[in-house]
Structure formats: structure tokens, C-alpha cells
Write a protein that holds these residues in place. Sequence first.
Motif, mmCIF file in Angstrom:
data_model
loop_
_atom_site.group_PDB
_atom_site.id
_atom_site.type_symbol
_atom_site.label_atom_id
_atom_site.label_comp_id
_atom_site.label_asym_id
_atom_site.label_seq_id
_atom_site.Cartn_x
_atom_site.Cartn_y
_atom_site.Cartn_z
ATOM 1 N N ASN A 1 19.484 30.341 10.219
ATOM 2 C CA ASN A 1 18.044 30.125 10.044
ATOM 3 C C ASN A 1 17.276 30.339 11.347
ATOM 4 O OD1 ASN A 1 15.813 27.442 9.021
ATOM 5 N ND2 ASN A 1 15.724 29.579 8.432
ATOM 6 N N PRO B 1 14.031 33.163 8.712
ATOM 7 C CA PRO B 1 12.661 32.893 9.166
ATOM 8 C C PRO B 1 11.806 34.163 9.208
ATOM 9 C CG PRO B 1 14.202 32.624 10.988
ATOM 10 C CD PRO B 1 15.015 32.814 9.747
ATOM 11 N N HIS C 1 10.712 34.608 5.711
ATOM 12 C CA HIS C 1 9.717 33.551 5.505
ATOM 13 C C HIS C 1 8.357 34.009 6.038
ATOM 14 C CE1 HIS C 1 8.957 28.939 6.296
ATOM 15 N NE2 HIS C 1 7.829 29.563 6.010
ATOM 16 N N ALA C 2 8.325 34.435 7.290
ATOM 17 C CA ALA C 2 7.067 34.818 7.934
ATOM 18 C C ALA C 2 6.451 36.055 7.298
ATOM 19 C CB ALA C 2 7.302 35.033 9.431
ATOM 20 N N ASP D 1 9.638 28.873 2.274
ATOM 21 C CA ASP D 1 10.416 28.112 3.245
ATOM 22 C C ASP D 1 11.670 28.921 3.574
ATOM 23 O OD1 ASP D 1 11.141 26.068 4.977
ATOM 24 O OD2 ASP D 1 11.566 24.606 3.407
ATOM 25 N N SER D 2 12.396 28.465 4.567
ATOM 26 C CA SER D 2 13.656 29.113 4.926
ATOM 27 C C SER D 2 14.631 28.052 5.407
ATOM 28 C CB SER D 2 13.439 30.188 5.997
ATOM 29 O OG SER D 2 12.841 29.642 7.154
ATOM 30 N N MET E 1 5.977 33.710 13.855
ATOM 31 C CA MET E 1 6.921 32.762 13.259
ATOM 32 C C MET E 1 7.295 31.640 14.216
ATOM 33 S SD MET E 1 10.577 34.756 13.167
ATOM 34 C CE MET E 1 10.117 36.450 12.921
ATOM 35 N N ASP F 1 6.008 28.887 14.709
ATOM 36 C CA ASP F 1 5.815 27.545 14.162
ATOM 37 C C ASP F 1 6.998 27.086 13.308
ATOM 38 O OD1 ASP F 1 4.999 29.649 12.329
ATOM 39 O OD2 ASP F 1 4.244 28.065 11.008
ATOM 40 N N LEU F 2 7.904 27.989 12.985
ATOM 41 C CA LEU F 2 9.029 27.654 12.115
ATOM 42 C C LEU F 2 10.140 26.966 12.901
ATOM 43 C CD1 LEU F 2 9.190 30.938 10.010
ATOM 44 C CD2 LEU F 2 7.928 28.826 9.525
ATOM 45 N N ARG F 3 10.882 26.090 12.216
ATOM 46 C CA ARG F 3 12.028 25.411 12.810
ATOM 47 C C ARG F 3 13.191 25.470 11.838
ATOM 48 N NH1 ARG F 3 9.313 26.338 16.254
ATOM 49 N NH2 ARG F 3 8.489 25.069 17.959
#
Length: 145
Positions: free
Chosen positions: A12, A17, A20-21, A33-34, A61, A63-65
Motif C-alpha cells: 500500500n 495508492p 486510489h489517487a 480507498d486503498s 497522493m 495525503d494518503l497513508r
Amino acid sequence: MSKRILFVCLGNICRSPSAHAVTRRLAPGWEIDSAGTSDWHVGEPPYGPMQQAARARGIEMGDLRARQFHAGDFGRFDLIVAMDADNLARIEALRPAGSTTPVRLFTGFAGPDAGDHVPDPYYTRDFDGCLDLIEICAKGLIETA
């Protein structure tokens, strides 16, 4: 109609991600989501070189975690999308009894020439090639929704 889509790869931090983005940019009304099937990178942002390649295309991307996939995801999403067959098998191994949530390979949305998996750029180092394929797959997914 809103769609709830979960993208899943191993860690991930690269493929899921990115999917996702890309998809949230192309389908802003959807819940995207991812997750990863491993717990190696939980809480970490996407891999730096992956973010750089995406940012060069105007895709953010940061902001993704990373988080780990869990059986409860079957109840939260309309579709779970795996980046390769190994991760698809790991997802299916966690399927709760009675769950009918579809799990599909991402490349299945890109036509027969896309191959059977999204290559992992963490190992291949081909971040742009990965993003090219993800963009094709995302457009195909949106067209079939």
C-alpha cells in the motif's frame, strides 16, 4: 450513483495508492480507498519516487497513508480491486462467510492487452509505466461502472 471502491496491493505504498489517487481524480463522487495485504508500511505515506512520478502528472497522493486490508473491508466496499493474483488470493482468504462483494484484478478493466497484473514499481523502478497502466485501468473501471 456513488461507488465504494477499494484498491489493494502488497504494501500500500505504490500501486494501490496510485490507483486510489488516479481514480478519485477521475471519479470525484466515488468513495475510494486503498490498502495492503501486508502490514509492512502501515501509517506510512506512499513511496517517495511514486509520489514524484504521480505529481509530475498533476496527481497528488501525499495525503494518503498505508493501512492493512482486513475482512471488514468486504462489508464497506462495492468492489475490491487487486493489483495482482497473489494479492487477490490473500484478499479471498479473508472473505467472510456469505460475503458477495466482488474482487477483481485491476488489469481486467483495461482489455486483453493489459496483462494479468500491475507490475510493482517498488521492484521494477518503472513508476511512469505503472502510472500509464493504472490510468488505463482506472478509465476502464469508470466506464464499466
